[in-house]
Design a protein around this motif. Structure first.
Motif, PDB file in Angstrom:
ATOM      1  N   GLU A  45       0.880  -1.035  -0.253  1.00 21.43           N
ATOM      2  CA  GLU A  45      -0.199  -0.091   0.034  1.00 21.43           C
ATOM      3  C   GLU A  45       0.921   1.476  -0.281  1.00 21.43           C
ATOM      4  OE1 GLU A  45      -3.142   2.969   0.362  1.00 21.43           O
ATOM      5  OE2 GLU A  45      -3.210   0.508  -0.177  1.00 21.43           O
ATOM      6  N   PHE A  46       1.810   1.422   0.739  1.00 18.01           N
ATOM      7  CA  PHE A  46       2.977   2.208   0.561  1.00 18.01           C
ATOM      8  C   PHE A  46       3.447   2.519  -0.600  1.00 18.01           C
ATOM      9  CE2 PHE A  46       7.059   4.259   2.087  1.00 18.01           C
ATOM     10  CZ  PHE A  46       6.856   5.577   2.163  1.00 18.01           C
ATOM     11  N   PHE A  47       3.529   1.525  -1.344  1.00 20.65           N
ATOM     12  CA  PHE A  47       4.617   1.453  -2.791  1.00 20.65           C
ATOM     13  C   PHE A  47       3.452   1.869  -3.645  1.00 20.65           C
ATOM     14  CE2 PHE A  47       5.499  -0.194  -6.830  1.00 20.65           C
ATOM     15  CZ  PHE A  47       6.603   0.076  -7.094  1.00 20.65           C
ATOM     16  N   ARG A  48       2.354   1.653  -3.369  1.00 16.80           N
ATOM     17  CA  ARG A  48       1.268   2.431  -4.811  1.00 16.80           C
ATOM     18  C   ARG A  48       0.920   3.064  -4.312  1.00 16.80           C
ATOM     19  NH1 ARG A  48      -3.990   3.621  -4.761  1.00 16.80           N
ATOM     20  NH2 ARG A  48      -4.285   2.677  -2.250  1.00 16.80           N
ATOM     21  N   LEU A  49       0.805   4.422  -2.523  1.00 14.12           N
ATOM     22  CA  LEU A  49       0.993   5.615  -2.807  1.00 14.12           C
ATOM     23  C   LEU A  49       1.800   5.808  -3.250  1.00 14.12           C
ATOM     24  CD1 LEU A  49      -0.927   4.957   1.216  1.00 14.12           C
ATOM     25  CD2 LEU A  49      -1.790   5.803  -0.954  1.00 14.12           C
ATOM     26  N   THR A  57       3.668   3.197 -10.887  1.00 16.70           N
ATOM     27  CA  THR A  57       3.975   1.500 -11.283  1.00 16.70           C
ATOM     28  C   THR A  57       2.820   0.338 -10.425  1.00 16.70           C
ATOM     29  OG1 THR A  57       6.327   2.845 -10.835  1.00 16.70           O
ATOM     30  CG2 THR A  57       6.294  -0.300 -10.554  1.00 16.70           C
ATOM     31  N   ALA A  58       2.307   0.820  -9.650  1.00 18.88           N
ATOM     32  CA  ALA A  58       1.033  -0.622  -9.796  1.00 18.88           C
ATOM     33  C   ALA A  58       0.165  -0.413 -10.230  1.00 18.88           C
ATOM     34  CB  ALA A  58       0.688   0.119  -8.087  1.00 18.88           C
ATOM     35  N   MET A  59      -0.174   0.546 -11.197  1.00 21.85           N
ATOM     36  CA  MET A  59      -1.328  -0.035 -11.953  1.00 21.85           C
ATOM     37  C   MET A  59      -0.934  -0.815 -13.061  1.00 21.85           C
ATOM     38  SD  MET A  59      -3.523   2.183 -11.824  1.00 21.85           S
ATOM     39  CE  MET A  59      -4.409   2.515 -12.814  1.00 21.85           C
ATOM     40  N   ASN A  60       0.665  -0.684 -13.099  1.00 22.08           N
ATOM     41  CA  ASN A  60       1.288  -1.561 -14.632  1.00 22.08           C
ATOM     42  C   ASN A  60       1.584  -3.132 -13.598  1.00 22.08           C
ATOM     43  OD1 ASN A  60       0.954  -0.045 -16.422  1.00 22.08           O
ATOM     44  ND2 ASN A  60       2.535   0.815 -15.523  1.00 22.08           N
ATOM     45  N   PHE A  61       1.084  -3.150 -12.210  1.00 24.67           N
ATOM     46  CA  PHE A  61       1.480  -4.674 -11.341  1.00 24.67           C
ATOM     47  C   PHE A  61       0.863  -5.733 -12.368  1.00 24.67           C
ATOM     48  CE2 PHE A  61       1.680  -2.810  -6.863  1.00 24.67           C
ATOM     49  CZ  PHE A  61       3.457  -3.307  -7.068  1.00 24.67           C
ATOM     50  N   PRO A  62       1.438  -7.002 -12.441  1.00 30.33           N
ATOM     51  CA  PRO A  62       0.885  -8.409 -13.286  1.00 30.33           C
ATOM     52  C   PRO A  62      -0.351  -8.207 -12.424  1.00 30.33           C
ATOM     53  CG  PRO A  62       3.303  -9.140 -12.617  1.00 30.33           C
ATOM     54  CD  PRO A  62       2.992  -7.514 -11.482  1.00 30.33           C
ATOM     55  N   PRO A  63      -0.933  -9.712 -14.049  1.00 32.80           N
ATOM     56  CA  PRO A  63      -1.939  -9.311 -13.845  1.00 32.80           C
ATOM     57  C   PRO A  63      -2.188 -10.257 -12.458  1.00 32.80           C
ATOM     58  CG  PRO A  63      -2.242  -9.719 -15.862  1.00 32.80           C
ATOM     59  CD  PRO A  63      -0.521  -9.219 -15.437  1.00 32.80           C
ATOM     60  N   LEU A  64      -1.977 -11.383 -12.473  1.00 27.89           N
ATOM     61  CA  LEU A  64      -1.802 -12.127 -10.841  1.00 27.89           C
ATOM     62  C   LEU A  64      -1.633 -11.065  -9.967  1.00 27.89           C
ATOM     63  CD1 LEU A  64      -2.152 -15.344  -9.849  1.00 27.89           C
ATOM     64  CD2 LEU A  64      -0.419 -15.625 -10.379  1.00 27.89           C
ATOM     65  N   TYR A  65      -0.459 -10.202  -9.350  1.00 25.02           N
ATOM     66  CA  TYR A  65      -0.865 -10.045  -8.812  1.00 25.02           C
ATOM     67  C   TYR A  65      -1.507  -9.225  -8.142  1.00 25.02           C
ATOM     68  CZ  TYR A  65       2.975  -8.154  -5.217  1.00 25.02           C
ATOM     69  OH  TYR A  65       2.755  -7.674  -4.098  1.00 25.02           O
ATOM     70  N   LYS A  66      -2.080  -8.376  -9.037  1.00 23.02           N
ATOM     71  CA  LYS A  66      -3.893  -7.773  -9.252  1.00 23.02           C
ATOM     72  C   LYS A  66      -4.689  -8.141  -8.620  1.00 23.02           C
ATOM     73  CE  LYS A  66      -3.376  -3.758 -11.876  1.00 23.02           C
ATOM     74  NZ  LYS A  66      -3.595  -3.205 -13.301  1.00 23.02           N
ATOM     75  N   GLU A  67      -5.104  -9.766  -9.244  1.00 22.25           N
ATOM     76  CA  GLU A  67      -6.061 -10.269  -8.820  1.00 22.25           C
ATOM     77  C   GLU A  67      -5.705 -11.266  -7.525  1.00 22.25           C
ATOM     78  OE1 GLU A  67      -7.883 -14.766  -9.687  1.00 22.25           O
ATOM     79  OE2 GLU A  67      -6.656 -14.098 -11.739  1.00 22.25           O
ATOM     80  N   VAL A  68      -5.048 -11.576  -6.892  1.00 18.10           N
ATOM     81  CA  VAL A  68      -4.160 -11.974  -5.602  1.00 18.10           C
ATOM     82  C   VAL A  68      -4.568 -10.672  -5.016  1.00 18.10           C
ATOM     83  CG1 VAL A  68      -2.639 -12.761  -4.100  1.00 18.10           C
ATOM     84  CG2 VAL A  68      -2.769 -13.788  -6.364  1.00 18.10           C
ATOM     85  N   PHE A  69      -4.217  -9.416  -4.757  1.00 17.15           N
ATOM     86  CA  PHE A  69      -3.950  -8.907  -3.267  1.00 17.15           C
ATOM     87  C   PHE A  69      -5.009  -7.458  -4.424  1.00 17.15           C
ATOM     88  CE2 PHE A  69       0.706 -10.010  -3.633  1.00 17.15           C
ATOM     89  CZ  PHE A  69      -0.096 -10.665  -2.330  1.00 17.15           C
TER      90      PHE A  69
END
Length: 149
Positions: free
Chosen positions: A116-120, A125-137
């Motif tokens: 969350e800190f990194f996303r803020l 960059t957070a918008m471009n995380f891999p799809p599986l990572y986004k799905e899990v979190f």
């Protein structure tokens, strides 16, 4: 120590894109968990079943059918217990594995805090995380651009 040595001995950078400062507690906890699980000398089958049991956690707040997940998790734990007995391992092995669940939950929560800190700090960059990572979190974090709020 062994895990760090193994990674460093292959000249593989641990986190090349993210400086380790601020994540030392998370990385340390992950390595400690790894060392502890390595000492148990789990077979591939035991590790797979334990991983499945951990992933199928019925206490996730966004689940709509947690009782079904609980029943599935119970079946996986029974299969894990059978696998441990089949290998003539001690019954103590399963209790040692299960005793690591609170640490794993702590690591997960710490990871979510760091994420969350990194996303803020780096929403693009957070918008471009891999799809599986986004799905899990995705259930825990929102990947919308905070500048739009």
């Amino acid at each position: 120590w062994g895990c760090r040595w193994a990674v460093q001995s292959r000249d593989i950078p641990l986190f090349p894109a993210v400086p380790p400062s601020g994540c030392d507690d998370l990385i340390g906890a992950i390595f400690e968990l790894g060392r502890t699980l390595c000492r148990l000398q789990l077979s591939d089958e035991e590790l797979a079943l334990f991983t499945a049991a951990v992933l199928l956690s019925p206490d996730r707040p966004w689940l709509t059918e947690s009782k079904k997940v609980q029943k599935l998790q119970d079946k996986i734990y029974m299969a894990l217990q059978h696998e441990i007995q089949k290998k003539h391992s001690t019954e103590d092995k399963l209790s040692k594995m299960v005793s690591k669940l609170p640490l794993m939950k702590t690591i997960c929560n710490l990871h979510l805090d760091k994420l969350e800190f990194f996303r803020l700090l780096h929403p693009e960059t957070a918008m471009n995380f891999p799809p599986l990572y986004k799905e899990v979190f995705n259930s825990e974090l929102q990947y919308s651009d905070p500048r739009e709020s």
